[in-house]
Design a protein around this motif. Structure first.
Motif, PDB file in Angstrom:
ATOM      1  N   ARG A 284       1.767  24.350   8.431  1.00 12.02           N
ATOM      2  CA  ARG A 284       1.657  23.163   9.285  1.00 12.02           C
ATOM      3  C   ARG A 284       0.881  22.072   8.565  1.00 12.02           C
ATOM      4  O   ARG A 284      -0.132  22.336   7.911  1.00 12.02           O
ATOM      5  CB  ARG A 284       0.984  23.513  10.610  1.00 12.02           C
ATOM      6  N   PHE A 285       1.327  20.823   8.752  1.00 11.70           N
ATOM      7  CA  PHE A 285       0.711  19.710   8.043  1.00 11.70           C
ATOM      8  C   PHE A 285      -0.721  19.453   8.521  1.00 11.70           C
ATOM      9  O   PHE A 285      -1.059  19.662   9.683  1.00 11.70           O
ATOM     10  CB  PHE A 285       1.560  18.452   8.173  1.00 11.70           C
ATOM     11  N   LEU A 286      -1.556  18.996   7.593  1.00 11.58           N
ATOM     12  CA  LEU A 286      -2.948  18.676   7.882  1.00 11.58           C
ATOM     13  C   LEU A 286      -3.154  17.174   7.740  1.00 11.58           C
ATOM     14  O   LEU A 286      -2.576  16.538   6.858  1.00 11.58           O
ATOM     15  CB  LEU A 286      -3.879  19.404   6.906  1.00 11.58           C
ATOM     16  N   THR A 287      -3.994  16.599   8.618  1.00  7.97           N
ATOM     17  CA  THR A 287      -4.291  15.171   8.534  1.00  7.97           C
ATOM     18  C   THR A 287      -5.759  14.935   8.838  1.00  7.97           C
ATOM     19  O   THR A 287      -6.507  15.845   9.226  1.00  7.97           O
ATOM     20  CB  THR A 287      -3.450  14.345   9.534  1.00  7.97           C
ATOM     21  N   GLN A 288      -6.155  13.670   8.694  1.00  8.62           N
ATOM     22  CA  GLN A 288      -7.523  13.266   9.018  1.00  8.62           C
ATOM     23  C   GLN A 288      -7.863  13.493  10.490  1.00  8.62           C
ATOM     24  O   GLN A 288      -9.044  13.525  10.839  1.00  8.62           O
ATOM     25  CB  GLN A 288      -7.726  11.789   8.691  1.00  8.62           C
ATOM     26  N   ARG A 289      -6.860  13.634  11.333  1.00  6.31           N
ATOM     27  CA  ARG A 289      -7.149  13.888  12.744  1.00  6.31           C
ATOM     28  C   ARG A 289      -8.017  15.139  12.898  1.00  6.31           C
ATOM     29  O   ARG A 289      -8.916  15.185  13.726  1.00  6.31           O
ATOM     30  CB  ARG A 289      -5.849  14.063  13.534  1.00  6.31           C
TER      31      ARG A 289
ATOM     32  N   TRP B 267       3.725  13.876  -1.203  1.00 10.74           N
ATOM     33  CA  TRP B 267       2.964  15.121  -1.153  1.00 10.74           C
ATOM     34  C   TRP B 267       2.299  15.262   0.216  1.00 10.74           C
ATOM     35  O   TRP B 267       2.118  14.288   0.947  1.00 10.74           O
ATOM     36  CB  TRP B 267       1.885  15.130  -2.231  1.00 10.74           C
ATOM     37  N   MET B 268       1.898  16.486   0.543  1.00 15.77           N
ATOM     38  CA  MET B 268       1.276  16.756   1.837  1.00 15.77           C
ATOM     39  C   MET B 268       0.430  18.018   1.722  1.00 15.77           C
ATOM     40  O   MET B 268       0.739  18.928   0.936  1.00 15.77           O
ATOM     41  CB  MET B 268       2.371  16.923   2.893  1.00 15.77           C
ATOM     42  N   LEU B 269      -0.623  18.089   2.520  1.00 13.78           N
ATOM     43  CA  LEU B 269      -1.427  19.304   2.616  1.00 13.78           C
ATOM     44  C   LEU B 269      -0.986  20.098   3.839  1.00 13.78           C
ATOM     45  O   LEU B 269      -0.746  19.528   4.911  1.00 13.78           O
ATOM     46  CB  LEU B 269      -2.914  18.975   2.745  1.00 13.78           C
ATOM     47  N   VAL B 270      -0.892  21.419   3.672  1.00  8.08           N
ATOM     48  CA  VAL B 270      -0.513  22.284   4.785  1.00  8.08           C
ATOM     49  C   VAL B 270      -1.510  23.446   4.875  1.00  8.08           C
ATOM     50  O   VAL B 270      -2.176  23.792   3.899  1.00  8.08           O
ATOM     51  CB  VAL B 270       0.914  22.846   4.628  1.00  8.08           C
ATOM     52  N   ASP B 271      -1.592  24.044   6.068  1.00 11.28           N
ATOM     53  CA  ASP B 271      -2.460  25.202   6.258  1.00 11.28           C
ATOM     54  C   ASP B 271      -1.706  26.478   5.897  1.00 11.28           C
ATOM     55  O   ASP B 271      -0.580  26.440   5.375  1.00 11.28           O
ATOM     56  CB  ASP B 271      -3.008  25.246   7.686  1.00 11.28           C
ATOM     57  N   GLY B 272      -2.295  27.616   6.200  1.00 15.50           N
ATOM     58  CA  GLY B 272      -1.694  28.897   5.850  1.00 15.50           C
ATOM     59  C   GLY B 272      -0.392  29.186   6.565  1.00 15.50           C
ATOM     60  O   GLY B 272       0.384  30.038   6.128  1.00 15.50           O
ATOM     61  N   GLU B 273      -0.132  28.473   7.658  1.00 22.51           N
ATOM     62  CA  GLU B 273       1.115  28.646   8.405  1.00 22.51           C
ATOM     63  C   GLU B 273       2.159  27.605   8.029  1.00 22.51           C
ATOM     64  O   GLU B 273       3.242  27.573   8.618  1.00 22.51           O
ATOM     65  CB  GLU B 273       0.831  28.559   9.919  1.00 22.51           C
TER      66      GLU B 273
ATOM     67  N   TYR C 109       0.841  -1.193   0.000  1.00 22.29           N
ATOM     68  CA  TYR C 109       0.000   0.000   0.000  1.00 22.29           C
ATOM     69  C   TYR C 109       0.881   1.248   0.000  1.00 22.29           C
ATOM     70  O   TYR C 109       1.845   1.343   0.744  1.00 22.29           O
ATOM     71  CB  TYR C 109      -0.911   0.020   1.224  1.00 22.29           C
ATOM     72  N   ARG C 110       0.478   2.194  -0.826  1.00 26.33           N
ATOM     73  CA  ARG C 110       1.178   3.471  -0.924  1.00 26.33           C
ATOM     74  C   ARG C 110       0.174   4.594  -0.707  1.00 26.33           C
ATOM     75  O   ARG C 110      -0.976   4.512  -1.137  1.00 26.33           O
ATOM     76  CB  ARG C 110       1.831   3.597  -2.308  1.00 26.33           C
ATOM     77  N   TYR C 111       0.627   5.670  -0.046  1.00 27.78           N
ATOM     78  CA  TYR C 111      -0.221   6.828   0.259  1.00 27.78           C
ATOM     79  C   TYR C 111       0.457   8.061  -0.334  1.00 27.78           C
ATOM     80  O   TYR C 111       1.238   8.732   0.347  1.00 27.78           O
ATOM     81  CB  TYR C 111      -0.406   6.947   1.777  1.00 27.78           C
ATOM     82  N   PRO C 112       0.188   8.368  -1.601  1.00 28.01           N
ATOM     83  CA  PRO C 112       0.926   9.446  -2.272  1.00 28.01           C
ATOM     84  C   PRO C 112       0.863  10.776  -1.535  1.00 28.01           C
ATOM     85  O   PRO C 112       1.876  11.465  -1.406  1.00 28.01           O
ATOM     86  CB  PRO C 112       0.252   9.526  -3.646  1.00 28.01           C
ATOM     87  N   VAL C 113      -0.346  11.139  -1.053  1.00 24.70           N
ATOM     88  CA  VAL C 113      -0.515  12.393  -0.308  1.00 24.70           C
ATOM     89  C   VAL C 113      -0.799  12.038   1.142  1.00 24.70           C
ATOM     90  O   VAL C 113      -1.747  11.300   1.436  1.00 24.70           O
ATOM     91  CB  VAL C 113      -1.663  13.248  -0.880  1.00 24.70           C
ATOM     92  N   LYS C 114      -0.007  12.550   2.028  1.00 20.87           N
ATOM     93  CA  LYS C 114      -0.170  12.234   3.447  1.00 20.87           C
ATOM     94  C   LYS C 114      -1.613  12.427   3.895  1.00 20.87           C
ATOM     95  O   LYS C 114      -2.207  13.486   3.696  1.00 20.87           O
ATOM     96  CB  LYS C 114       0.765  13.123   4.273  1.00 20.87           C
ATOM     97  N   SER C 115      -2.193  11.379   4.469  1.00 22.94           N
ATOM     98  CA  SER C 115      -3.518  11.380   5.087  1.00 22.94           C
ATOM     99  C   SER C 115      -4.689  11.350   4.092  1.00 22.94           C
ATOM    100  O   SER C 115      -5.841  11.332   4.511  1.00 22.94           O
ATOM    101  CB  SER C 115      -3.702  12.550   6.060  1.00 22.94           C
TER     102      SER C 115
END
Length: 262
Positions: free
Chosen positions: A43-48, A35-41, A7-13
């Motif tokens: 900081r990384f974003l996740t399903q949490r 790859w990863m999603l970040v907010d305006g600052e 299993y591979r997760y190209p974009v974190k979360s």
């Protein structure tokens, strides 16, 4: 014992991909948490924080992605920006590159929160925690380690205790091993899969993500953490699965034999 799943997760979360063959590079599976999603600052974003992230399906296409989500048009994304961004993932700071403003808009609209899609360029090295790793070991945007391994028997035992049938997808492993006893992976120190050797360095402490149904993007209650806490709790954490670091680059394929070296 054999490798029963990859299993591979190209974009974190975001959602993962199940493949039968994958290349292992310096950071782990090629394009895993690249790859990863970040907010305006930054900081990384996740399903949490954003359970709806579970509904977005990325698929690697060349050096880019195809993004799919309910009620959204599929989006083909290629890197089209030279913008660099300082990003934070846990305690680590990295210099990432922005993928595409079109992707930022698409993801922000679906998740209903302003976010940016970034990737970790090849010249950036994020070291694995030196308490568990060698100096040369590196990882992408995964929480801490290049690989997470879980055995099929461990999940079967957990489901039996819960009286449920949760899929392995809830736990987001990279490597699924079949043919061993439940929790046998807890006692492994070094394994070989095909021609590649791995160090088993640390049990995986679990956050709330396994309580999110990946089909709905909704939290489903306290399971599986409630049951895990009844027999897999140490200190303030519950553990399920093992973190691994690879010793070489190469190829993995489902069906490969898994050998315990230590």
């Amino acid at each position: 014992m054999v490798l029963g799943g990859l299993y591979r997760y190209p974009v974190k979360s975001l959602r993962g991909e199940a493949l039968t063959s994958m290349v292992v590079g310096a950071r782990g599976l090629l394009y895993d948490r690249h790859w990863m999603l970040v907010d305006g600052e930054g900081r990384f974003l996740t399903q949490r924080e954003l359970p709806r992230m579970a509904l977005v399906r990325p698929r690697v296409q060349g050096s880019g992605l195809i993004l799919a989500a309910p009620d959204m048009p599929d989006l083909q994304v290629q890197p089209d920006s030279d913008e660099q961004l300082q990003v934070q993932i846990w305690r680590d700071l990295c210099t990432a590159r922005v993928m595409s403003r079109v992707a930022d808009q698409w993801l922000s609209e679906f998740l209903d929160v302003a976010c940016r899609l970034v990737y970790l360029p090849e010249e950036q090295v994020r070291q694995v925690d030196q308490d568990y790793a060698n100096t040369e070991d590196q990882v992408g945007f995964a929480d801490g380690f290049p690989f997470l391994l879980i055995s099929r028997a461990s999940l079967d035992d957990l489901n039996r205790r819960m009286g449920l049938s949760l899929p392995m997808e809830r736990f987001r492993p990279n490597l699924l091993v079949e043919g061993c006893a439940a929790y046998a992976e807890d006692g492994w120190k070094r394994i070989r899969i095909g021609d590649l050797e791995f160090r088993v360095v640390k049990p995986c402490s679990r956050c709330a993500i396994p309580t999110i149904d990946p089909e709905t993007g909704q939290r489903t209650g306290k399971e599986p953490l409630k049951t895990l806490a009844s027999y897999r709790k140490h200190g303030h954490q519950v553990y399920f699965g093992q973190n691994l670091i690879h010793d070489a680059q190469g190829q993995l394929q489902t069906g490969m034999p898994v050998e315990i070296l230590q």
